[in-house]
Design a protein around this motif. Structure first.
Motif, PDB file in Angstrom:
ATOM      1  N   SER A 185       3.477   1.241   3.819  1.00 58.44           N
ATOM      2  CA  SER A 185       3.099   2.568   3.343  1.00 58.44           C
ATOM      3  C   SER A 185       3.797   3.655   4.154  1.00 58.44           C
ATOM      4  N   GLU A 237       1.775   4.649  -1.491  1.00 58.97           N
ATOM      5  CA  GLU A 237       0.922   5.517  -2.305  1.00 58.97           C
ATOM      6  C   GLU A 237       1.631   6.699  -2.951  1.00 58.97           C
ATOM      7  N   GLU A 272       0.804  -1.232   0.000  1.00 56.80           N
ATOM      8  CA  GLU A 272       0.000   0.000   0.000  1.00 56.80           C
ATOM      9  C   GLU A 272       0.835   1.280   0.000  1.00 56.80           C
ATOM     10  N   SER A 288      -2.652   1.332  -3.855  1.00 57.25           N
ATOM     11  CA  SER A 288      -1.214   1.471  -4.073  1.00 57.25           C
ATOM     12  C   SER A 288      -0.980   2.374  -5.269  1.00 57.25           C
TER      13      SER A 288
END
Length: 250
Positions: free
Chosen positions: A200, A107, A105, A134
């Protein structure tokens, strides 16, 4: 739209891109638009695991920049995605233990680009990114990667936990970067067939992802800040692994 463009507009153009197998990140359709060829495109996209999102017509107008979009447009990747099997096969062809990065994930496109650049430099065979929540490959990612996007294969995966389970069955060890790690990253054995998992920017690794790691390693923090940028953390692990691999080969 030119072939190198990130956005494909119009019903025929989007459908042809889908039929040709072009790597599509996401499709935007106007809210309430489900008739004729749009319905066909939605069905085709969903059959192929692609993300279809309804947006306001105003959003499509902004993105199309004056071109006739016919209530639909698609975001195309700057390079083709590959399959996980392709990455494993490439390692085998080189006679090397698979060395893979999985991003849970992540980003930020700048982080993804920076990780691809380091992955290329450290000899990583490929990078795995989930289809949902993602950052996909984009023009920003390509630019930040300084060309590495052309050399590091990227595969889009569905369920992270299932993917890790499959890779473990094929003999790969899974190491996750996490503040609650069992040991400092330079104390762990980072040689052999391996998947390095990085979380993330804000949340780190998800709970299920952590559970599917064979072990977790931490990066020691001696200052006031309690975590590093995701691409920096990934770089440290990849280069430690490269160092250990080269020491072992001597």
């Amino acid at each position: 739209m030119s072939e190198s463009s990130e956005i494909i507009v119009g019903r025929n153009s989007v459908m042809e891109a889908l039929k040709s197998g072009r790597s599509i990140n996401k499709i935007f359709i106007a809210k309430g638009e489900r008739q004729g060829s749009v319905k066909e495109i939605i069905g085709f996209a969903k059959d192929n695991g692609l993300i279809v999102q309804e947006v306001e017509m105003k959003k499509l107008d902004e993105l199309a920049k004056g071109m006739r979009h016919q209530s639909i447009l698609a975001f195309a990747a700057p390079v083709e995605y590959v399959e996980v099997e392709d990455i494993l096969a490439q390692a085998q062809e080189k006679g090397q233990a698979p060395f893979i990065v999985l991003l849970d994930e992540l980003e930020d496109p700048h982080n993804l680009g920076a990780i691809l650049r380091t992955a290329d430099a450290a000899g990583v065979h490929g990078v795995l990114i989930p289809k949902r929540r993602s950052c996909p490959l984009s023009a920003t990612v390509a630019k930040t990667s300084a060309g590495a996007v052309e050399y590091v294969p990227v595969a889009r995966i569905g369920n992270v936990a299932h993917t890790l389970k499959d890779l473990k069955k094929q003999g790969l060890w899974v190491v996750g970067a996490d503040m609650d790690g069992d040991k400092d990253y330079y104390e762990a054995d980072l040689t052999g067939p391996m998947v390095v998992v990085v979380g993330s920017e804000g949340k780190g690794l998800g709970r299920l992802t952590k559970e599917h790691c064979d072990f977790l390693v931490r990066i020691p923090m001696r200052g006031k800040i309690n975590s590093l940028n995701a691409s920096v953390a990934c770089s440290l692990l990849l280069y430690e692994s490269l160092k250990q691999r080269e020491m072992k080969a001597k």
